[in-house]
Design a protein around this motif. Structure first.
Motif, PDB file in Angstrom:
ATOM      1  N   THR A  60       2.200  -0.412   0.650  1.00  0.00           N
ATOM      2  CA  THR A  60       0.754  -0.264   0.352  1.00  0.00           C
ATOM      3  C   THR A  60       0.645  -1.451  -0.691  1.00  0.00           C
ATOM      4  O   THR A  60      -0.699  -1.961  -0.794  1.00  0.00           O
ATOM      5  N   ASP A  61       1.530  -2.044  -1.257  1.00  0.00           N
ATOM      6  CA  ASP A  61       1.671  -3.218  -2.220  1.00  0.00           C
ATOM      7  C   ASP A  61       1.111  -4.496  -1.530  1.00  0.00           C
ATOM      8  O   ASP A  61       0.656  -5.312  -1.888  1.00  0.00           O
ATOM      9  N   HIS A  62       1.372  -4.537  -0.091  1.00  0.00           N
ATOM     10  CA  HIS A  62       1.163  -5.419   0.884  1.00  0.00           C
ATOM     11  C   HIS A  62      -0.231  -5.739   1.483  1.00  0.00           C
ATOM     12  O   HIS A  62      -0.595  -6.490   2.007  1.00  0.00           O
ATOM     13  N   PHE A  63      -0.962  -4.828   0.984  1.00  0.00           N
ATOM     14  CA  PHE A  63      -2.529  -4.535   1.474  1.00  0.00           C
ATOM     15  C   PHE A  63      -3.394  -4.686   0.146  1.00  0.00           C
ATOM     16  O   PHE A  63      -3.032  -4.282  -1.110  1.00  0.00           O
ATOM     17  N   THR A  64      -4.784  -4.919   0.555  1.00  0.00           N
ATOM     18  CA  THR A  64      -5.628  -5.060  -0.672  1.00  0.00           C
ATOM     19  C   THR A  64      -6.042  -3.631  -0.944  1.00  0.00           C
ATOM     20  O   THR A  64      -5.725  -2.713  -0.325  1.00  0.00           O
ATOM     21  N   GLU A  65      -6.556  -3.433  -2.129  1.00  0.00           N
ATOM     22  CA  GLU A  65      -7.158  -2.400  -2.812  1.00  0.00           C
ATOM     23  C   GLU A  65      -7.980  -1.672  -1.894  1.00  0.00           C
ATOM     24  O   GLU A  65      -8.182  -0.382  -1.797  1.00  0.00           O
TER      25      GLU A  65
END
Length: 110
Positions: free
Chosen positions: A6-11
């Protein structure tokens, strides 16, 4: 330790994914439909409406609440549930923007 996926995607992308996952079960959609009709209710009312056991309904309510799609207020020894309009507005905005982007590109796809 490495980064989570999930760190690879925006908030925002992660937030929409959480909301979408919460409505990804027909029982949760039915709960939202029911709450929209009655405005507020307790878990027992939902149990009477759906063909599910009380623990199952409680688990679905927990998922919807954790995602921010419903709110629950303690009233005596029961919790009164209602729609969290902020959560639904986020979904509405996302899908509105998505449909707008798609309509701008109609008939341009293979």
């Amino acid at each position: 330790m490495g980064a989570t996926k999930t760190d690879h995607f925006t908030e925002r992308q992660n937030e929409i994914a959480i909301l979408a996952k919460a409505i990804g079960h027909p029982a949760r959609v039915a709960i939202l439909d029911y709450l929209a009709k009655v405005n507020t209710c307790i878990c027992g009312d939902i149990v009477n409406e759906l063909p599910l056991a009380q623990p199952t309904v409680s688990q679905h309510l927990k998922e919807l609440k954790n995602a921010g799609l419903i709110k629950g207020n303690v009233e005596g020894n029961a919790i009164c549930y209602c729609i969290n309009e902020d959560g639904l507005e986020k979904l509405q905005m996302y899908f509105g923007e998505l449909f707008s982007l798609i309509s701008d590109k109609k008939n341009q796809c293979c």
